[in-house]
Design an enzyme around this catalytic site. Structure first.
Site, mmCIF file in Angstrom:
data_model
loop_
_atom_site.group_PDB
_atom_site.id
_atom_site.type_symbol
_atom_site.label_atom_id
_atom_site.label_comp_id
_atom_site.label_asym_id
_atom_site.label_seq_id
_atom_site.Cartn_x
_atom_site.Cartn_y
_atom_site.Cartn_z
ATOM 1 N N SER A 13 -53.137 -7.374 28.380
ATOM 2 C CA SER A 13 -54.014 -8.254 29.167
ATOM 3 C C SER A 13 -54.740 -7.467 30.269
ATOM 4 C CB SER A 13 -53.238 -9.441 29.759
ATOM 5 O OG SER A 13 -52.339 -8.997 30.748
ATOM 6 N N ASN A 14 -54.078 -6.438 30.800
ATOM 7 C CA ASN A 14 -54.776 -5.607 31.799
ATOM 8 C C ASN A 14 -55.887 -4.796 31.143
ATOM 9 O OD1 ASN A 14 -53.665 -5.686 34.687
ATOM 10 N ND2 ASN A 14 -51.827 -5.812 33.407
ATOM 11 N N ASN A 107 -51.246 3.924 37.717
ATOM 12 C CA ASN A 107 -50.350 2.945 37.102
ATOM 13 C C ASN A 107 -50.425 1.652 37.897
ATOM 14 O OD1 ASN A 107 -48.302 1.936 35.344
ATOM 15 N ND2 ASN A 107 -46.780 2.290 36.943
ATOM 16 N N HIS A 109 -48.124 -1.777 38.719
ATOM 17 C CA HIS A 109 -46.740 -2.251 38.631
ATOM 18 C C HIS A 109 -46.645 -3.612 39.329
ATOM 19 C CE1 HIS A 109 -42.453 -1.961 38.104
ATOM 20 N NE2 HIS A 109 -42.337 -2.408 39.337
HETATM 21 C C1 GAR Z 1 -48.118 -5.703 33.556
HETATM 22 O O1 GAR Z 1 -47.618 -6.761 34.340
HETATM 23 C C2 GAR Z 1 -47.849 -4.370 34.241
HETATM 24 O O2 GAR Z 1 -47.914 -4.445 35.634
HETATM 25 C C3 GAR Z 1 -46.435 -4.094 33.785
HETATM 26 O O3 GAR Z 1 -46.439 -4.455 32.429
HETATM 27 C C4 GAR Z 1 -47.325 -5.564 32.250
HETATM 28 C C5 GAR Z 1 -48.211 -5.287 31.055
HETATM 29 O O4 GAR Z 1 -48.959 -6.418 30.711
HETATM 30 N N1 GAR Z 1 -46.073 -2.729 33.994
HETATM 31 C C6 GAR Z 1 -44.852 -2.330 34.373
HETATM 32 O O5 GAR Z 1 -43.916 -3.093 34.522
HETATM 33 C C7 GAR Z 1 -44.713 -0.833 34.603
HETATM 34 N N2 GAR Z 1 -43.430 -0.521 35.095
HETATM 35 P P1 GAR Z 1 -50.224 -6.312 29.753
HETATM 36 O O6 GAR Z 1 -49.782 -5.537 28.509
HETATM 37 O O7 GAR Z 1 -50.565 -7.741 29.411
HETATM 38 O O8 GAR Z 1 -51.316 -5.601 30.504
#
Ligand code: GAR
Length: 197
Positions: A13-14, A107, A109
């Site tokens: 989603s990011n 990154n 988080h």
């Molecule tokens: C996001 O919330 C990101 O911040 C987290 O994984 C998710 C990925 O979502 N990252 C961590 O926890 C890193 N330690 P997405 O695949 O929908 O972008």
């Protein structure tokens, strides 16, 4: 214009928020490659739909993490990547990789680092009962969820929040925040307090 790669392991989603911002010219850099460690990642489908080249590095095809990271560095050099954006990339990068892109790996988080590192940060903060949590964007160093902080946004946890509503609020914050920080980073307009000192 600077060129970047997004690394994603899952839903993406990011990545989608970044692609949408690029389409609206809100990020002045070129997303030239999406990298995954998981060939089933939905993020790869998002990239394909947007016409962005993808590559998967399956950790099981490499004897060591360093060997995989060396192969990734080579691929990134082929695409002339200037910086790397981790967006839900759930694998630890080796020092070899971190050195190759020193202070050029971002990154995101879903907590206010240094609190609640790891893969379940939102749940961990919710279960702990903290009143505030948030989102951190930072440069990556050799440690996990660690490195100079570029930006943070805090969110209050409301009495009526459930884990589900908190997750949704955190993700909305991430999707607004990450493209903006990537844009500033690409323009050289953001620094860390530690680097600036
Ligand atoms: C996001 O919330 C990101 O911040 C987290 O994984 C998710 C990925 O979502 N990252 C961590 O926890 C890193 N330690 P997405 O695949 O929908 O972008």
């Amino acid at each position: 214009m600077k060129r970047f790669a997004v690394f994603a392991s899952g839903y993406g989603s990011n990545l989608q928020a970044i692609i949408d911002a690029l389409k609206k010219d809100k990020v002045s850099a070129r997303l030239c490659l999406v990298v995954s460690d998981n060939k089933k990642a939905f993020a790869l489908k998002r990239a394909l739909k947007a016409g962005i080249p993808t590559v998967t590095f399956d950790p099981q095809s490499f004897v060591t993490r360093q060997a995989m990271d060396r192969a990734m560095i080579k691929e990134l050099r082929t695409f002339h990547v200037d910086f790397v954006v981790l967006a839900g990339y759930m694998r630890i990068l080796s020092p070899v990789f971190v050195k190759a892109f020193h202070n050029k790996i971002l990154n995101i988080h879903p907590s206010l680092l240094p609190s609640f590192k790891g893969a379940h940060a939102i749940k961990d903060a919710f279960d702990y009962g903290v009143r505030s949590t948030g989102v951190t964007v930072h440069l990556v160093d050799e440690k996990v969820d660690h490195g100079p902080i570029l930006a943070q946004e805090a969110l209050s946890i409301r009495a009526k929040d459930t884990l589900r509503t908190l997750e949704a609020r955190i993700h909305r914050t991430e999707h607004k925040m990450y493209p903006k920080i990537i844009d500033l980073f690409a323009k050289g307009k953001i620094s860390t307090r530690r680097l600036a000192a």
